[in-house]
Scaffold this motif. Sequence first.
Motif, PDB file in Angstrom:
ATOM      1  N   ILE A 131      89.494  56.565  42.628  1.00  0.00           N
ATOM      2  CA  ILE A 131      89.006  55.559  41.652  1.00  0.00           C
ATOM      3  C   ILE A 131      88.888  56.285  40.486  1.00  0.00           C
ATOM      4  O   ILE A 131      87.274  56.980  40.259  1.00  0.00           O
ATOM      5  N   ASN A 132      89.971  56.416  39.110  1.00  0.00           N
ATOM      6  CA  ASN A 132      89.400  57.164  38.078  1.00  0.00           C
ATOM      7  C   ASN A 132      89.555  55.556  37.559  1.00  0.00           C
ATOM      8  O   ASN A 132      90.420  55.004  36.983  1.00  0.00           O
ATOM      9  N   ILE A 133      88.126  54.750  36.305  1.00  0.00           N
ATOM     10  CA  ILE A 133      87.766  53.712  35.571  1.00  0.00           C
ATOM     11  C   ILE A 133      87.925  54.653  34.152  1.00  0.00           C
ATOM     12  O   ILE A 133      87.303  55.658  33.823  1.00  0.00           O
ATOM     13  N   LYS A 134      88.988  53.910  33.557  1.00  0.00           N
ATOM     14  CA  LYS A 134      89.059  54.514  32.376  1.00  0.00           C
ATOM     15  C   LYS A 134      88.709  54.073  30.982  1.00  0.00           C
ATOM     16  O   LYS A 134      88.776  54.350  29.866  1.00  0.00           O
ATOM     17  N   LYS A 135      87.388  53.493  31.137  1.00  0.00           N
ATOM     18  CA  LYS A 135      87.039  52.077  30.630  1.00  0.00           C
ATOM     19  C   LYS A 135      85.564  52.562  30.987  1.00  0.00           C
ATOM     20  O   LYS A 135      84.727  52.810  32.024  1.00  0.00           O
ATOM     21  N   ASN A 136      84.453  52.458  29.778  1.00  0.00           N
ATOM     22  CA  ASN A 136      83.380  52.454  30.144  1.00  0.00           C
ATOM     23  C   ASN A 136      82.166  51.299  29.673  1.00  0.00           C
ATOM     24  O   ASN A 136      83.517  50.800  27.637  1.00  0.00           O
ATOM     25  N   ILE A 137      81.133  51.367  29.805  1.00  0.00           N
ATOM     26  CA  ILE A 137      80.417  49.626  29.633  1.00  0.00           C
ATOM     27  C   ILE A 137      79.533  50.811  27.971  1.00  0.00           C
ATOM     28  O   ILE A 137      78.361  51.328  28.975  1.00  0.00           O
ATOM     29  N   GLY A 173      76.401  52.251  27.213  1.00  0.00           N
ATOM     30  CA  GLY A 173      74.658  53.075  27.391  1.00  0.00           C
ATOM     31  C   GLY A 173      74.609  52.781  28.912  1.00  0.00           C
ATOM     32  O   GLY A 173      73.846  51.731  28.980  1.00  0.00           O
ATOM     33  N   LYS A 174      75.727  52.190  29.545  1.00  0.00           N
ATOM     34  CA  LYS A 174      75.699  51.560  30.789  1.00  0.00           C
ATOM     35  C   LYS A 174      76.184  52.836  31.528  1.00  0.00           C
ATOM     36  O   LYS A 174      77.448  53.292  31.329  1.00  0.00           O
ATOM     37  N   LYS A 175      75.712  53.269  33.019  1.00  0.00           N
ATOM     38  CA  LYS A 175      76.076  54.756  33.780  1.00  0.00           C
ATOM     39  C   LYS A 175      76.299  54.057  34.781  1.00  0.00           C
ATOM     40  O   LYS A 175      76.322  53.003  35.301  1.00  0.00           O
ATOM     41  N   ILE A 176      77.525  54.972  35.214  1.00  0.00           N
ATOM     42  CA  ILE A 176      78.265  53.695  36.735  1.00  0.00           C
ATOM     43  C   ILE A 176      77.509  54.122  38.090  1.00  0.00           C
ATOM     44  O   ILE A 176      77.360  55.475  38.275  1.00  0.00           O
ATOM     45  N   ASN A 177      76.885  53.559  38.584  1.00  0.00           N
ATOM     46  CA  ASN A 177      76.569  53.975  40.262  1.00  0.00           C
ATOM     47  C   ASN A 177      77.086  54.227  41.325  1.00  0.00           C
ATOM     48  O   ASN A 177      76.700  54.894  41.468  1.00  0.00           O
ATOM     49  N   SER A 178      77.802  53.179  41.458  1.00  0.00           N
ATOM     50  CA  SER A 178      79.090  52.887  43.082  1.00  0.00           C
ATOM     51  C   SER A 178      80.123  52.310  42.266  1.00  0.00           C
ATOM     52  O   SER A 178      80.145  52.254  41.811  1.00  0.00           O
ATOM     53  N   ILE A 179      81.288  53.268  43.016  1.00  0.00           N
ATOM     54  CA  ILE A 179      82.667  52.518  43.002  1.00  0.00           C
ATOM     55  C   ILE A 179      82.840  51.858  44.575  1.00  0.00           C
ATOM     56  O   ILE A 179      83.083  53.215  44.875  1.00  0.00           O
ATOM     57  N   ASP A 193      93.458  49.614  32.635  1.00  0.00           N
ATOM     58  CA  ASP A 193      91.891  50.430  32.849  1.00  0.00           C
ATOM     59  C   ASP A 193      91.997  50.809  34.621  1.00  0.00           C
ATOM     60  O   ASP A 193      90.879  51.538  34.555  1.00  0.00           O
ATOM     61  N   LEU A 201      84.751  46.863  42.820  1.00  0.00           N
ATOM     62  CA  LEU A 201      83.642  46.591  42.528  1.00  0.00           C
ATOM     63  C   LEU A 201      82.373  47.855  41.945  1.00  0.00           C
ATOM     64  O   LEU A 201      82.111  48.911  42.436  1.00  0.00           O
ATOM     65  N   ARG A 254      79.389  49.431  39.841  1.00  0.00           N
ATOM     66  CA  ARG A 254      78.203  48.571  39.878  1.00  0.00           C
ATOM     67  C   ARG A 254      77.332  49.750  38.634  1.00  0.00           C
ATOM     68  O   ARG A 254      77.886  51.053  38.953  1.00  0.00           O
ATOM     69  N   VAL A 255      77.396  49.034  37.601  1.00  0.00           N
ATOM     70  CA  VAL A 255      76.677  50.257  36.644  1.00  0.00           C
ATOM     71  C   VAL A 255      75.053  49.333  36.258  1.00  0.00           C
ATOM     72  O   VAL A 255      74.515  48.215  36.510  1.00  0.00           O
ATOM     73  N   ALA A 256      74.439  50.530  35.182  1.00  0.00           N
ATOM     74  CA  ALA A 256      73.016  49.774  34.361  1.00  0.00           C
ATOM     75  C   ALA A 256      72.941  50.816  34.219  1.00  0.00           C
ATOM     76  O   ALA A 256      73.791  51.956  33.575  1.00  0.00           O
ATOM     77  N   ASP A 310      71.454  53.749  31.182  1.00  0.00           N
ATOM     78  CA  ASP A 310      71.922  55.082  31.451  1.00  0.00           C
ATOM     79  C   ASP A 310      71.027  55.698  31.188  1.00  0.00           C
ATOM     80  O   ASP A 310      70.627  57.199  31.993  1.00  0.00           O
ATOM     81  N   LYS A 319      71.677  57.301  39.669  1.00  0.00           N
ATOM     82  CA  LYS A 319      71.946  57.254  41.108  1.00  0.00           C
ATOM     83  C   LYS A 319      73.387  57.983  41.107  1.00  0.00           C
ATOM     84  O   LYS A 319      73.998  57.818  40.640  1.00  0.00           O
ATOM     85  N   PHE A 360      76.812  59.101  42.431  1.00  0.00           N
ATOM     86  CA  PHE A 360      77.583  58.112  42.815  1.00  0.00           C
ATOM     87  C   PHE A 360      79.117  59.137  43.405  1.00  0.00           C
ATOM     88  O   PHE A 360      79.807  60.072  42.785  1.00  0.00           O
TER      89      PHE A 360
END
Lengths: 145, 145
Positions: free
Chosen positions: A114-120, A122-128, B110, B131, B133-135, B137, B142, B144
Amino acid sequence: MPKNCNFIGKLREVGLRPTKQRVKMCEVLFNREKTFHFTINDLVKMISEQMNQKISLATVYNTVHVFEKKGYVKEISIDSHKSYFDTNTSAHHHFFDEDTHQLIDIDKKDIDKINIKKNIPGKKINSIEVLVRVASDNQNQKKFN
Amino acid sequence: MPKNCNFIGKLREVGLRPTKQRVKMCEVLFNREKTFHFTINDLVKMISEQMNQKISLATVYNTVHVFEKKGYVKEISIDSHKSYFDTNTSAHHHFFDEDTHQLIDIDKKDIDKINIKKNIPGKKINSIEVLVRVASDNQNQKKFN
DNA sequence: TCAATAGTTTAGAATTATTATAATGTATAT
DNA sequence: ATATACATTATAATAATTCTAAACTATTGA
């Protein structure tokens, strides 16, 4: 966790006292070939059947949550009215059978990365994780996209 | 549902009596630019603030569930301890911010189309949802995969 | 080995989220 | 306007989970 391993040692490794309740829970949870999906109620039922002694519901709740914190099991969010746990603690995908309420792992090779083309910012992806809801083919059909 | 539409008419269309509670709920839920994610408690709080009259918790539960059945809102499974609802009822993907417990829609463009290479015999896919999950940075990181 | 103690289990109480109930209130059709 | 069917409400009931305090047990070290 491999089959037939030394649960007493495993419990000690994470700082848990190997009481007979915990050893029995380990046997029920981890002494099996395949990944196991369960609810707290499933577990109480299975343990009660396999022990001469009754186990308290609170003990099962507490111990499952300790196991979760220690990384032995993982909670899966499917249904906000019931907690499902999984002995496969890696991030992975599931089928959820809406007829039987059963969870089935999806093999990593059966789904493209899974490729997420956008990010939030200041936030890091923990799981998909992907959840695929399925139901009997000849009823309850809904469109999907 | 478009902004500033005729909620009384909309309610009548699905066979619901346009009581002042339901009209107020429509205003809170649908009279906004963007998709709205909420819990029952959020909604009770917002409605109480905007009405001179108190609204019963049971009414909010009942009405949200009627709206869900009628397809005005959709429940999202994120956390087995809380029910999240979404005014975007199409199958779509989410970010879940584990710091703030906020849900954010992921735009269809996206994320690539998900292809499931395996199926369950006799079962039809009802929905595929991702889904993420982000947190923050700089903490709680964790791996992923 | 055996008591001291730190951690564990237990039944039951408490809490939280949700749903049901039954009385009262209100929108709508006539 | 009024009867009736449907809604709302406060409160009780239920279900899932967590807390509590007392009894119990595994471990440590004398």
